[in-house]
Design a protein around this motif. Structure first.
Motif, PDB file in Angstrom:
ATOM      1  N   GLY A 138      -3.383  -9.323 -10.040  1.00  0.00           N
ATOM      2  CA  GLY A 138      -3.954  -9.063  -8.729  1.00  0.00           C
ATOM      3  C   GLY A 138      -5.060  -8.037  -8.799  1.00  0.00           C
ATOM      4  O   GLY A 138      -5.692  -7.840  -9.844  1.00  0.00           O
ATOM      5  N   LEU A 139      -5.254  -7.370  -7.690  1.00  0.00           N
ATOM      6  CA  LEU A 139      -6.339  -6.402  -7.558  1.00  0.00           C
ATOM      7  C   LEU A 139      -5.788  -5.098  -7.007  1.00  0.00           C
ATOM      8  O   LEU A 139      -5.090  -5.086  -5.979  1.00  0.00           O
ATOM      9  CB  LEU A 139      -7.407  -6.960  -6.617  1.00  0.00           C
ATOM     10  N   LEU A 140      -6.084  -4.009  -7.689  1.00  0.00           N
ATOM     11  CA  LEU A 140      -5.748  -2.667  -7.204  1.00  0.00           C
ATOM     12  C   LEU A 140      -6.985  -2.093  -6.536  1.00  0.00           C
ATOM     13  O   LEU A 140      -8.061  -2.052  -7.139  1.00  0.00           O
ATOM     14  CB  LEU A 140      -5.323  -1.753  -8.363  1.00  0.00           C
ATOM     15  N   HIS A 141      -6.804  -1.668  -5.299  1.00  0.00           N
ATOM     16  CA  HIS A 141      -7.885  -0.971  -4.603  1.00  0.00           C
ATOM     17  C   HIS A 141      -7.431   0.467  -4.406  1.00  0.00           C
ATOM     18  O   HIS A 141      -6.306   0.717  -3.958  1.00  0.00           O
ATOM     19  CB  HIS A 141      -8.181  -1.626  -3.252  1.00  0.00           C
ATOM     20  N   VAL A 142      -8.286   1.407  -4.783  1.00  0.00           N
ATOM     21  CA  VAL A 142      -7.998   2.834  -4.646  1.00  0.00           C
ATOM     22  C   VAL A 142      -9.015   3.396  -3.663  1.00  0.00           C
ATOM     23  O   VAL A 142     -10.216   3.157  -3.804  1.00  0.00           O
ATOM     24  CB  VAL A 142      -8.105   3.559  -6.012  1.00  0.00           C
ATOM     25  N   THR A 179       0.830  -1.199   0.000  1.00  0.00           N
ATOM     26  CA  THR A 179       0.000   0.000   0.000  1.00  0.00           C
ATOM     27  C   THR A 179       0.865   1.250   0.000  1.00  0.00           C
ATOM     28  O   THR A 179       2.009   1.214   0.472  1.00  0.00           O
ATOM     29  CB  THR A 179      -0.985  -0.017   1.196  1.00  0.00           C
ATOM     30  N   GLU A 180       0.312   2.326  -0.526  1.00  0.00           N
ATOM     31  CA  GLU A 180       1.024   3.601  -0.619  1.00  0.00           C
ATOM     32  C   GLU A 180      -0.006   4.726  -0.644  1.00  0.00           C
ATOM     33  O   GLU A 180      -1.071   4.585  -1.246  1.00  0.00           O
ATOM     34  CB  GLU A 180       1.848   3.610  -1.905  1.00  0.00           C
ATOM     35  N   ARG A 196      -5.692  16.381  -1.342  1.00  0.00           N
ATOM     36  CA  ARG A 196      -6.352  15.139  -0.946  1.00  0.00           C
ATOM     37  C   ARG A 196      -5.343  14.009  -0.895  1.00  0.00           C
ATOM     38  O   ARG A 196      -4.354  14.013  -1.626  1.00  0.00           O
ATOM     39  CB  ARG A 196      -7.461  14.767  -1.941  1.00  0.00           C
ATOM     40  N   GLN A 197      -5.622  13.051  -0.049  1.00  0.00           N
ATOM     41  CA  GLN A 197      -4.824  11.835   0.034  1.00  0.00           C
ATOM     42  C   GLN A 197      -5.548  10.738  -0.740  1.00  0.00           C
ATOM     43  O   GLN A 197      -6.775  10.663  -0.706  1.00  0.00           O
ATOM     44  CB  GLN A 197      -4.649  11.381   1.486  1.00  0.00           C
ATOM     45  N   VAL A 198      -4.797   9.911  -1.434  1.00  0.00           N
ATOM     46  CA  VAL A 198      -5.346   8.761  -2.131  1.00  0.00           C
ATOM     47  C   VAL A 198      -4.475   7.573  -1.755  1.00  0.00           C
ATOM     48  O   VAL A 198      -3.244   7.636  -1.830  1.00  0.00           O
ATOM     49  CB  VAL A 198      -5.317   8.948  -3.671  1.00  0.00           C
ATOM     50  N   ARG A 199      -5.117   6.487  -1.310  1.00  0.00           N
ATOM     51  CA  ARG A 199      -4.391   5.272  -0.942  1.00  0.00           C
ATOM     52  C   ARG A 199      -4.557   4.230  -2.041  1.00  0.00           C
ATOM     53  O   ARG A 199      -5.671   3.871  -2.411  1.00  0.00           O
ATOM     54  CB  ARG A 199      -4.895   4.700   0.372  1.00  0.00           C
ATOM     55  N   PHE A 200      -3.422   3.772  -2.571  1.00  0.00           N
ATOM     56  CA  PHE A 200      -3.395   2.641  -3.493  1.00  0.00           C
ATOM     57  C   PHE A 200      -2.994   1.411  -2.690  1.00  0.00           C
ATOM     58  O   PHE A 200      -2.045   1.454  -1.915  1.00  0.00           O
ATOM     59  CB  PHE A 200      -2.345   2.852  -4.598  1.00  0.00           C
ATOM     60  N   SER A 201      -3.712   0.321  -2.892  1.00  0.00           N
ATOM     61  CA  SER A 201      -3.358  -0.956  -2.268  1.00  0.00           C
ATOM     62  C   SER A 201      -3.396  -2.040  -3.338  1.00  0.00           C
ATOM     63  O   SER A 201      -4.325  -2.074  -4.144  1.00  0.00           O
ATOM     64  CB  SER A 201      -4.332  -1.313  -1.147  1.00  0.00           C
ATOM     65  N   PHE A 202      -2.362  -2.889  -3.352  1.00  0.00           N
ATOM     66  CA  PHE A 202      -2.312  -3.982  -4.317  1.00  0.00           C
ATOM     67  C   PHE A 202      -2.354  -5.297  -3.572  1.00  0.00           C
ATOM     68  O   PHE A 202      -1.571  -5.541  -2.651  1.00  0.00           O
ATOM     69  CB  PHE A 202      -1.025  -3.914  -5.163  1.00  0.00           C
ATOM     70  N   LEU A 203      -3.280  -6.144  -3.991  1.00  0.00           N
ATOM     71  CA  LEU A 203      -3.428  -7.477  -3.437  1.00  0.00           C
ATOM     72  C   LEU A 203      -3.059  -8.464  -4.541  1.00  0.00           C
ATOM     73  O   LEU A 203      -3.762  -8.559  -5.543  1.00  0.00           O
ATOM     74  CB  LEU A 203      -4.872  -7.698  -2.970  1.00  0.00           C
ATOM     75  N   PRO A 204      -1.938  -9.188  -4.382  1.00  0.00           N
ATOM     76  CA  PRO A 204      -1.523 -10.129  -5.429  1.00  0.00           C
ATOM     77  C   PRO A 204      -2.530 -11.253  -5.632  1.00  0.00           C
ATOM     78  O   PRO A 204      -3.204 -11.673  -4.681  1.00  0.00           O
ATOM     79  CB  PRO A 204      -0.199 -10.699  -4.906  1.00  0.00           C
ATOM     80  N   GLY A 205      -2.616 -11.737  -6.876  1.00  0.00           N
ATOM     81  CA  GLY A 205      -3.543 -12.822  -7.206  1.00  0.00           C
ATOM     82  C   GLY A 205      -2.948 -14.182  -6.902  1.00  0.00           C
ATOM     83  O   GLY A 205      -1.840 -14.358  -6.521  1.00  0.00           O
TER      84      GLY A 205
END
Length: 134
Positions: A33-37, A3-4, A125-134
């Motif tokens: 995987g899946l990117l969650h923003v 996450t970042e 604004r802050q934006v959080r990117f999170s990557f969940l590997p598949g």
């Protein structure tokens, strides 16, 4: 999960800010995987739309029609009509989940990931990117 958090300057008036490039950079070294923003703010959201052909301006116009910046809102701190900004995330959610295939976000040809901010009281604004590997 990786996450970042990034900071996005949105300025002092309503804006649709394309953050696709930042999201692409975040996942470029990943596989599938899946990117969650996620936007951790009560007055901003995320939209997957076409930009640059007027759709971003159309979205802001639609927000003004659906949620006018008037003093009719019960939530009254901040600038005139600020209560509408707190209602915005019910229509434009503060999150989006997107498939990533081979380190590339699987967006359609004209789709972009956009931060939608109708609240000019907060210029960043802050934006959080999170990557969940598949």
């Amino acid at each position: 999960m990786r996450t970042e958090v990034i900071t996005v300057r949105t300025g002092s008036r309503p804006v649709v800010r394309d953050i696709t490039r930042e999201a692409e950079r975040f996942v470029e070294s990943e596989g599938d995987g899946l990117l969650h923003v996620f936007v951790p703010h009560a007055t901003a959201g995320l939209a997957i739309i076409e930009t640059g052909a007027g759709s971003d301006d159309d979205l802001l116009a639609a927000i003004d029609q659906l949620l006018p910046a008037e003093d009719r809102w019960r939530h009254r701190h901040g600038s005139k009509g600020h209560g509408r900004d707190h209602v915005l995330p019910a229509w434009i959610p503060p999150y989006a989940s997107l498939p990533v295939v081979g380190g590339r976000i699987a967006l359609g040809t004209w789709q972009s990931i956009c931060l939608v901010d109708s609240n000019g009281d907060n210029p960043e604004r802050q934006v959080r990117f999170s990557f969940l590997p598949g």
